[in-house]
Design an enzyme around this catalytic site. Structure first.
Site, PDB file in Angstrom:
ATOM      1  N   LYS A 136       8.502  10.221   5.191  1.00 25.48           N
ATOM      2  CA  LYS A 136       8.572   9.485   3.917  1.00 25.48           C
ATOM      3  C   LYS A 136       7.131   9.119   3.562  1.00 25.48           C
ATOM      4  O   LYS A 136       6.604   8.115   4.032  1.00 25.48           O
ATOM      5  CB  LYS A 136       9.428   8.235   4.103  1.00 25.48           C
ATOM      6  CG  LYS A 136      10.177   7.759   2.887  1.00 25.48           C
ATOM      7  CD  LYS A 136       9.348   7.525   1.655  1.00 25.48           C
ATOM      8  CE  LYS A 136       8.931   6.078   1.507  1.00 25.48           C
ATOM      9  NZ  LYS A 136       7.882   5.903   0.480  1.00 25.48           N
ATOM     10  N   GLU A 159       2.654   0.109  13.239  1.00 24.93           N
ATOM     11  CA  GLU A 159       1.199  -0.087  13.076  1.00 24.93           C
ATOM     12  C   GLU A 159       1.011  -0.876  11.789  1.00 24.93           C
ATOM     13  O   GLU A 159       1.173  -0.335  10.696  1.00 24.93           O
ATOM     14  CB  GLU A 159       0.488   1.273  12.969  1.00 24.93           C
ATOM     15  CG  GLU A 159       0.566   2.114  14.226  1.00 24.93           C
ATOM     16  CD  GLU A 159      -0.432   1.684  15.295  1.00 24.93           C
ATOM     17  OE1 GLU A 159      -1.117   0.651  15.118  1.00 24.93           O
ATOM     18  OE2 GLU A 159      -0.519   2.378  16.312  1.00 24.93           O
ATOM     19  N   CYS A 206      -7.000  -0.851   7.608  1.00 25.14           N
ATOM     20  CA  CYS A 206      -6.377  -1.856   8.479  1.00 25.14           C
ATOM     21  C   CYS A 206      -7.386  -2.437   9.467  1.00 25.14           C
ATOM     22  O   CYS A 206      -7.241  -3.565   9.908  1.00 25.14           O
ATOM     23  CB  CYS A 206      -5.189  -1.254   9.211  1.00 25.14           C
ATOM     24  SG  CYS A 206      -5.628   0.227  10.123  1.00 25.14           S
ATOM     25  N   GLU A 256      -4.599 -11.027   5.224  1.00 25.88           N
ATOM     26  CA  GLU A 256      -5.239  -9.729   4.995  1.00 25.88           C
ATOM     27  C   GLU A 256      -5.482  -9.562   3.489  1.00 25.88           C
ATOM     28  O   GLU A 256      -4.535  -9.480   2.717  1.00 25.88           O
ATOM     29  CB  GLU A 256      -4.318  -8.616   5.506  1.00 25.88           C
ATOM     30  CG  GLU A 256      -4.944  -7.239   5.424  1.00 25.88           C
ATOM     31  CD  GLU A 256      -3.974  -6.126   5.852  1.00 25.88           C
ATOM     32  OE1 GLU A 256      -2.796  -6.141   5.443  1.00 25.88           O
ATOM     33  OE2 GLU A 256      -4.413  -5.220   6.586  1.00 25.88           O
TER      34      GLU A 256
HETATM   35  P1  NAD Z   1       3.795  -0.881   2.680  1.00 21.91           P
HETATM   36  O1  NAD Z   1       4.407  -1.592   3.825  1.00 21.91           O
HETATM   37  O2  NAD Z   1       3.959  -1.450   1.327  1.00 21.91           O
HETATM   38  O3  NAD Z   1       4.366   0.613   2.574  1.00 21.91           O
HETATM   39  C1  NAD Z   1       4.244   1.530   3.635  1.00 21.91           C
HETATM   40  C2  NAD Z   1       5.358   2.562   3.539  1.00 21.91           C
HETATM   41  O4  NAD Z   1       6.614   1.918   3.780  1.00 21.91           O
HETATM   42  C3  NAD Z   1       5.483   3.229   2.167  1.00 21.91           C
HETATM   43  O5  NAD Z   1       5.811   4.589   2.359  1.00 21.91           O
HETATM   44  C4  NAD Z   1       6.655   2.478   1.540  1.00 21.91           C
HETATM   45  O6  NAD Z   1       7.350   3.219   0.557  1.00 21.91           O
HETATM   46  C5  NAD Z   1       7.531   2.241   2.753  1.00 21.91           C
HETATM   47  N1  NAD Z   1       8.480   1.114   2.623  1.00 21.91           N
HETATM   48  C6  NAD Z   1       8.387   0.026   1.818  1.00 21.91           C
HETATM   49  N2  NAD Z   1       9.443  -0.799   2.030  1.00 21.91           N
HETATM   50  C7  NAD Z   1      10.197  -0.213   3.000  1.00 21.91           C
HETATM   51  C8  NAD Z   1      11.397  -0.594   3.682  1.00 21.91           C
HETATM   52  N3  NAD Z   1      12.046  -1.734   3.417  1.00 21.91           N
HETATM   53  N4  NAD Z   1      11.880   0.226   4.642  1.00 21.91           N
HETATM   54  C9  NAD Z   1      11.233   1.372   4.964  1.00 21.91           C
HETATM   55  N5  NAD Z   1      10.106   1.788   4.352  1.00 21.91           N
HETATM   56  C10 NAD Z   1       9.588   1.001   3.383  1.00 21.91           C
HETATM   57  O7  NAD Z   1       2.251  -0.688   3.039  1.00 21.91           O
HETATM   58  P2  NAD Z   1       1.090  -0.041   2.147  1.00 21.91           P
HETATM   59  O8  NAD Z   1       0.728  -0.985   1.046  1.00 21.91           O
HETATM   60  O9  NAD Z   1       1.447   1.368   1.786  1.00 21.91           O
HETATM   61  O10 NAD Z   1      -0.104   0.044   3.199  1.00 21.91           O
HETATM   62  C11 NAD Z   1      -1.050  -0.962   3.382  1.00 21.91           C
HETATM   63  C12 NAD Z   1      -0.752  -1.720   4.672  1.00 21.91           C
HETATM   64  O11 NAD Z   1      -0.761  -0.802   5.767  1.00 21.91           O
HETATM   65  C13 NAD Z   1      -1.813  -2.742   5.011  1.00 21.91           C
HETATM   66  O12 NAD Z   1      -1.198  -3.921   5.455  1.00 21.91           O
HETATM   67  C14 NAD Z   1      -2.588  -2.094   6.163  1.00 21.91           C
HETATM   68  O13 NAD Z   1      -3.237  -2.997   7.017  1.00 21.91           O
HETATM   69  C15 NAD Z   1      -1.519  -1.343   6.853  1.00 21.91           C
HETATM   70  N6  NAD Z   1      -2.085  -0.267   7.669  1.00 21.91           N
HETATM   71  C16 NAD Z   1      -2.023  -0.384   9.035  1.00 21.91           C
HETATM   72  C17 NAD Z   1      -2.594   0.602   9.836  1.00 21.91           C
HETATM   73  C18 NAD Z   1      -2.533   0.528  11.337  1.00 21.91           C
HETATM   74  O14 NAD Z   1      -2.742   1.549  11.983  1.00 21.91           O
HETATM   75  N7  NAD Z   1      -2.237  -0.604  11.928  1.00 21.91           N
HETATM   76  C19 NAD Z   1      -3.236   1.687   9.242  1.00 21.91           C
HETATM   77  C20 NAD Z   1      -3.280   1.758   7.841  1.00 21.91           C
HETATM   78  C21 NAD Z   1      -2.684   0.781   7.064  1.00 21.91           C
END
Ligand code: NAD
Length: 486
Positions: free
Chosen positions: A173, A247, A281, A385
């Site tokens: 996804k 993550e 992140c 964050e």
């Molecule tokens: P997000 O949580 O909004 O979305 C991530 C993914 O999850 C998207 O594909 C989204 O469509 C999906 N999603 C949303 N709601 C969902 C649900 N209820 N069930 C299942 N899937 C769902 O995050 P984002 O804005 O895309 O990414 C930014 C975040 O990611 C920041 O907090 C960043 O720190 C984190 N991040 C962490 C790492 C790591 O390795 N720890 C790496 C990169 C980004």
């Protein structure tokens, strides 16, 4: 037609024709549309992955490695340039950063392709009577890989690489903000002869991910994204006892000790605070500088931040320092965090506004590199964050104080230390509560080392050996045998 669903080897549009726009954040304009998978298509994608699983799991490591390496040869030679350009258009990072992400992606897949030939088990003679035990590693099953927008190609590789090597099959996804570059990576696998159904794709917004997570035939969820979504997924997964790798977000501290190399500490933290416009992140989010270095450090850091160039278009200026933010919500959160800090007494040394000029007026989401001093732990920039280009700097006098400040958030993904003293390096490395600690470096990532968070930054590790183990179940086989005369 948006044929962005991949089910059993066929690219398709949604059966009901539903689509979502993907915006180019430099212009706020549509750069393409993705299909929104319906529940029927999500189910078909999972069924396809489940049907492909026994054969892929039974394939030899040698065969899996052959296809994975071939896919990366194809990706590098036929798709990488196009994927990088799509990545810049959908998520805004300057083109050279996109090329770097796509190249690293191929390295990760190649690394795990080799690892697929090294998956072995162990055995031992039993403790009680004539028995012998074998410990096998077997693939977990169907994996739902849910990807964020900030590294939408590389973070997919962190899951596909070890998962495919282990013998798992996938329903991916991608992020609704940045799906297209990732689809080029997947196309390379299809071109390389990956059997139908081993990778499937369902595009759409969070609701598609939520339905995928709940599907009873999904055995593991590999998720990178925000803490809020991670909690929702973790709760759902616990109800069905699914394996998870989560993550999540971070708020990385950078401690600059009294004996640090000032140039390295300024340049290293600058790059890690502002590259990808602070939307990483493991970005440096809070800088703690020994009080004797504080004024010199803050002055030099702020001057360097003011000199950073925000490009209005990362395709036209591939080597720029920063591009736009991903969307208006990201820019608004950054503005809010900076306004909150200033309202509570912080001093702005750089930025605090959007770049001006008509080249920035096309509708994109821009914000300048921002540096704050006189910050306190309760300000939003110091405890949440921001995920934007903001670097607050605060002084400390003792290492104990620096540790308490650094550990003072619910996160624990990355920490950084600049010091020339071995004792300080070890003391800080053992005291900082984060999954990774960088000492005199501004990146904690190495394909061979584990990457992941403590506390609210997540569960599990990607990359390295643990990154592969996360896609394997451990099975104990205990066998009795008869000795002559026994
Ligand atoms: P997000 O949580 O909004 O979305 C991530 C993914 O999850 C998207 O594909 C989204 O469509 C999906 N999603 C949303 N709601 C969902 C649900 N209820 N069930 C299942 N899937 C769902 O995050 P984002 O804005 O895309 O990414 C930014 C975040 O990611 C920041 O907090 C960043 O720190 C984190 N991040 C962490 C790492 C790591 O390795 N720890 C790496 C990169 C980004």
């Amino acid at each position: 037609m948006s044929r962005t669903l991949l089910i059993n080897g066929q690219w398709r549009a949604a059966v009901n024709g539903a689509t979502l726009p993907v915006l180019n954040p430099a212009y706020g304009r549509e750069m393409g549309r993705i299909a929104v998978a319906t529940p029927t298509e999500i189910d078909a994608a999972v069924q396809s992955a489940a049907a492909a699983f026994p054969r892929w799991a039974a394939a030899s490591g040698r065969e899996r490695a052959r296809i994975m390496h071939k896919a990366m040869d194809i990706f590098r030679t036929q798709y990488l340039d196009e994927a990088a350009r799509l990545l810049t258009q959908e998520n805004g990072k300057p083109l050279n950063d996109s090329i770097k992400e796509c190249s690293y992606t191929a390295d990760v897949i190649d690394f795990y392709a080799d690892e697929s030939r090294r998956i072995t088990g162990s055995h031992f003679a039993g403790d009680l009577g004539a028995t012998h035990s074998f410990v096998w590693k077997q693939p977990v099953g169907v994996v739902a890989a849910i990807i964020p927008w900030n590294f939408p190609v590389d973070l997919l590789a962190w899951k596909l690489g070890p998962g495919l090597a282990a013998g798992c099959t996938f329903v991916v996804k991608p992020s609704e903000e940045a799906s297209f570059a990732a689809l080029k990576l997947i196309q390379a696998f299809l071109d390389a002869g990956l059997p139908d159904g081993v990778i499937n794709v369902v595009t759409g917004a969070g609701a598609v991910g939520a339905q995928l997570v709940q599907h009873p035939d999904v055995q593991k969820i590999a998720f990178t994204g925000s803490v809020a979504t991670g909690i929702r997924i973790g709760e759902q997964a616990a109800r069905q006892m699914k394996r998870v790798t989560l993550e999540l977000g971070g708020s990385a501290p950078c401690i600059v000790c009294e004996d640090a190399d000032l140039d390295a500490a300024v340049n290293g933290a600058l790059r890690r605070a502002f590259s990808h416009t602070g939307q990483i992140c493991i970005s440096v989010n809070r800088i703690f500088v020994h009080e004797r270095l504080f004024d010199a450090y803050a002055e030099r850091f702020a001057a360097a931040a003011r000199a950073l160039h925000v490009t209005p278009d990362g395709l036209k200026e591939p080597n720029a320092d920063m591009g736009p933010m991903i969307n208006e919500a990201g820019a608004a959160k950054t503005r809010q965090h900076v306004e909150d800090a200033v309202a509570h007494g912080a001093r702005l040394l750089a930025g605090g506004d959007a770049p001006s000029g008509e080249e920035y007026d096309a509708g994109g989401y821009f914000y300048n590199a921002t540096v704050l001093t006189d910050v306190t732990p309760d300000m939003l920039v110091m405890c949440e964050e921001t995920f934007g280009p903001v670097a607050p700097i605060a002084p400390f006098s003792t290492l104990e104080q620096a540790i308490a400040l650094a550990n003072g958030t619910p996160y624990g993904l990355a920490s950084y230390v600049y010091t020339a003293d071995l004792n300080s390096a070890f003391y800080l490395a053992r005291s900082l509560r984060s999954g990774g600690v960088g000492i005199n470096v501004n990146d904690i990532t190495d394909i061979r080392g584990p990457f992941g968070g403590m506390h609210m930054s997540g569960i599990g590790r990607e990359l390295g050996e643990p990154g592969l183990d996360a896609y394997l179940e451990t099975k104990h086989i205990r066998m009795g045998y008869k000795l002559p005369g026994g």
